[in-house]
Scaffold this active site. Sequence first.
Site, PDB file in Angstrom:
ATOM      1  N   GLU A 115       4.280   0.170  34.408  1.00 53.74           N
ATOM      2  CA  GLU A 115       3.862   1.078  35.471  1.00 53.74           C
ATOM      3  C   GLU A 115       4.454   0.659  36.815  1.00 53.74           C
ATOM      4  O   GLU A 115       5.003   1.484  37.546  1.00 53.74           O
ATOM      5  CB  GLU A 115       2.332   1.090  35.558  1.00 53.74           C
ATOM      6  N   ASP A 171       7.085   2.720  39.046  1.00 56.86           N
ATOM      7  CA  ASP A 171       6.685   3.202  40.375  1.00 56.86           C
ATOM      8  C   ASP A 171       7.607   2.686  41.469  1.00 56.86           C
ATOM      9  O   ASP A 171       7.958   3.430  42.393  1.00 56.86           O
ATOM     10  CB  ASP A 171       5.238   2.784  40.673  1.00 56.86           C
ATOM     11  N   SER A 186       2.568   9.484  35.572  1.00 53.72           N
ATOM     12  CA  SER A 186       3.034   8.287  36.275  1.00 53.72           C
ATOM     13  C   SER A 186       4.456   8.430  36.782  1.00 53.72           C
ATOM     14  O   SER A 186       4.842   7.745  37.718  1.00 53.72           O
ATOM     15  CB  SER A 186       3.074   7.106  35.324  1.00 53.72           C
ATOM     16  N   ASP A 225       7.275  27.567  41.124  1.00 52.85           N
ATOM     17  CA  ASP A 225       6.111  27.885  40.290  1.00 52.85           C
ATOM     18  C   ASP A 225       6.481  27.652  38.814  1.00 52.85           C
ATOM     19  O   ASP A 225       7.492  28.173  38.340  1.00 52.85           O
ATOM     20  CB  ASP A 225       5.719  29.355  40.532  1.00 52.85           C
ATOM     21  N   VAL A 226       5.679  26.870  38.130  1.00 56.31           N
ATOM     22  CA  VAL A 226       5.914  26.612  36.704  1.00 56.31           C
ATOM     23  C   VAL A 226       4.902  27.455  35.927  1.00 56.31           C
ATOM     24  O   VAL A 226       3.692  27.338  36.148  1.00 56.31           O
ATOM     25  CB  VAL A 226       5.764  25.112  36.381  1.00 56.31           C
ATOM     26  N   GLY A 277       1.457  31.360  39.833  1.00 55.38           N
ATOM     27  CA  GLY A 277       0.569  30.843  40.869  1.00 55.38           C
ATOM     28  C   GLY A 277      -0.035  29.515  40.427  1.00 55.38           C
ATOM     29  O   GLY A 277       0.437  28.872  39.487  1.00 55.38           O
ATOM     30  N   ASP A 280      -2.180  26.740  38.635  1.00 53.51           N
ATOM     31  CA  ASP A 280      -2.829  26.582  37.334  1.00 53.51           C
ATOM     32  C   ASP A 280      -3.206  25.120  37.134  1.00 53.51           C
ATOM     33  O   ASP A 280      -2.624  24.228  37.757  1.00 53.51           O
ATOM     34  CB  ASP A 280      -1.908  27.074  36.200  1.00 53.51           C
TER      35      ASP A 280
END
Length: 580
Positions: free
Chosen positions: A292, A296, A497, A540-541, A559, A561
């Site tokens: 992680e 990051d 992540s 927008d996905v 929009g 979700d």
Amino acid sequence: MVFAAAFVASLLLIAAAKPMEPRTMAVHEARAEPARGFVLSGPAPAATELKLRIALRPNNIAGLETALYAVSDPASALYGQHLTAAEVAEFVKPTEETLSVVSEWLSENDITSTSVTPAGDMLQIVIPVDKANELLSTEFSVFTHVESDTTSIRTLAYSIPAALQGHIDFFHPTTSFTRPLVSHPKFTAVKKREAAPVADVAPVSAAVPASCNSIITPACLQAIYNIPTTPATETSNILGVSGFILQWANEADLKEFLTDFRTDISSSTTFTLQTLDGGENVQTPRADAGIEADLDTQYTIGIATGVPVTFISVGEDGSDGLDGFMDQITTLIGEADGTRPNVLTTSYSFQAEDDLSFAVTNTLCNAYLQLGALGTSILFSSGDGGVSGGQAASCTDFVPTIPSDCPFVTSVGATSGINETAADFSSGGFSNYFAAPSYQASTRGVSGDTAAYLATLGTTNAGLFNRTGRGFPDVSAQGVNFEIVWDSETGTVDGTSCSTPTFAAIIALLNDELIAAGKSPLGFLNPFLYSPAGRAALNDVTTGDNPGCGTNGFPAAVGWDPVTGLGTPNYALLRTAVGL
Ligand SMILES: *[C@@H]1O[C@H](CO)[C@@H](O)[C@H](O)[C@H]1NC(C)=O
Ligand SMILES: *[C@@H]1O[C@H](CO)[C@@H](O)[C@H](O)[C@H]1NC(C)=O
């Protein structure tokens, strides 16, 4: 029955010690059963010392919330005029009356407390279990988290004097349970490959290399999201990267990553280390840790070109009962104005909202409110368990994660593919603790996002989630097949992540440009992101869903979700939207 007996015993002791009116006690927090995955193992040993936090009621948290929106809403005259620490503390500090009645009660019981926050709204006391049982008319017990075989001392109910109920928000840890913290991605997600990393793909261009459909590198993200490669200039514009649970960022891995994937910048580019609660940054690779932190640091430094990155390693010596989540924010609030990170990215979460009581969750959320009012953008991964949050015990519940349920953080979900679709693990849903905030309930002429989504959803998943709750995530970004270097080897990882540092890096670059232009950094992002200008700068996905471990998921939609939020970033459009 047990509580009644303890109650009587405590009254007798107080009466014997002090010739004063016995206090009328009232149950303050209670839960029917331990959190999922915990079993009762027996009474807590009487002499075991408990470190308890006492949250005192802030004097005007509603006023701070109003102030937060005033400085975070682009339509407001005060937009960008973030508060000072002194101004925040004025809202958060308890009243004189609260301080005096609580301290009177503690002295009656010969208990000394220390204040552990800048505003004095959180006290800490250290008392043995038998004394805590007496003080709170309860019986602390040992609970075992079966899966990890770890134990915690908790109770299912406790009382405080009825007269103090408006002054004390909670004692903690009491009825809140903390399962081992979840980070994303899971360790098993790393697929080590023998082959050398894929050759550097072309820099920013209109066309995204086809290789990005199978492996994501910084160049892919730059191409997909129109992210510039020109170095940032503002040295004060810190991007904070949170590290928890002994996951450390490896400098050699970062160097190799930059050598492989950012040939245009110095491979010696690195991060500054900040530690609290005994945190450190050990460089010896551990078999199961550091993925992680490597991910990051690599995808903040690798994307936010030239932005100073601070790795904030939170150790395990804290006593906030929240794995250091509260201590980290308290530390940042306590830093001098002008020196805090402008962006904080965290890819760790608590798996299930109801593990923690509302009071504890609310106070943690109010800590993010404070840091946001001070001007820090706070981004959290939404979780990798689809609609069932991060929890492994059951796949049939729609479980919101913490802190993504908090309206004052920006929750980031995941997508995949060049033609972006929702990643099926992307956690999302609706809080049972927090109602849909104003920016989701109605947004300056745009009909409320959660309501609009629910209208489209119809009866799908009815009864499995809370229709009035704060919906999350807010936004999303690529989260599948990220190439990283871990333990000197390259491999790919999946997870929100990956998405969270990516989105955070983009915000950090925007802040760099804003500060260079003499403007304020963005601070709390959501009112901007949900504004007409903000949403127009996001892709927008609309396809995919998040079934988690086998249940029906929420479908992505036009929009907002609860899988991909408002969508993924377009740096070029965001630049314009923030006024650059
Ligand atoms: C993406 O979608 C566009 C338009 O629907 C299509 O022309 C293109 O081939 C798709 N690209 C990929 C990589 O699937
Ligand atoms: C649903 O959410 C609201 C906040 O919007 C909360 O007050 C209510 O208690 C929640 N209902 C359940 C069943 O958790």
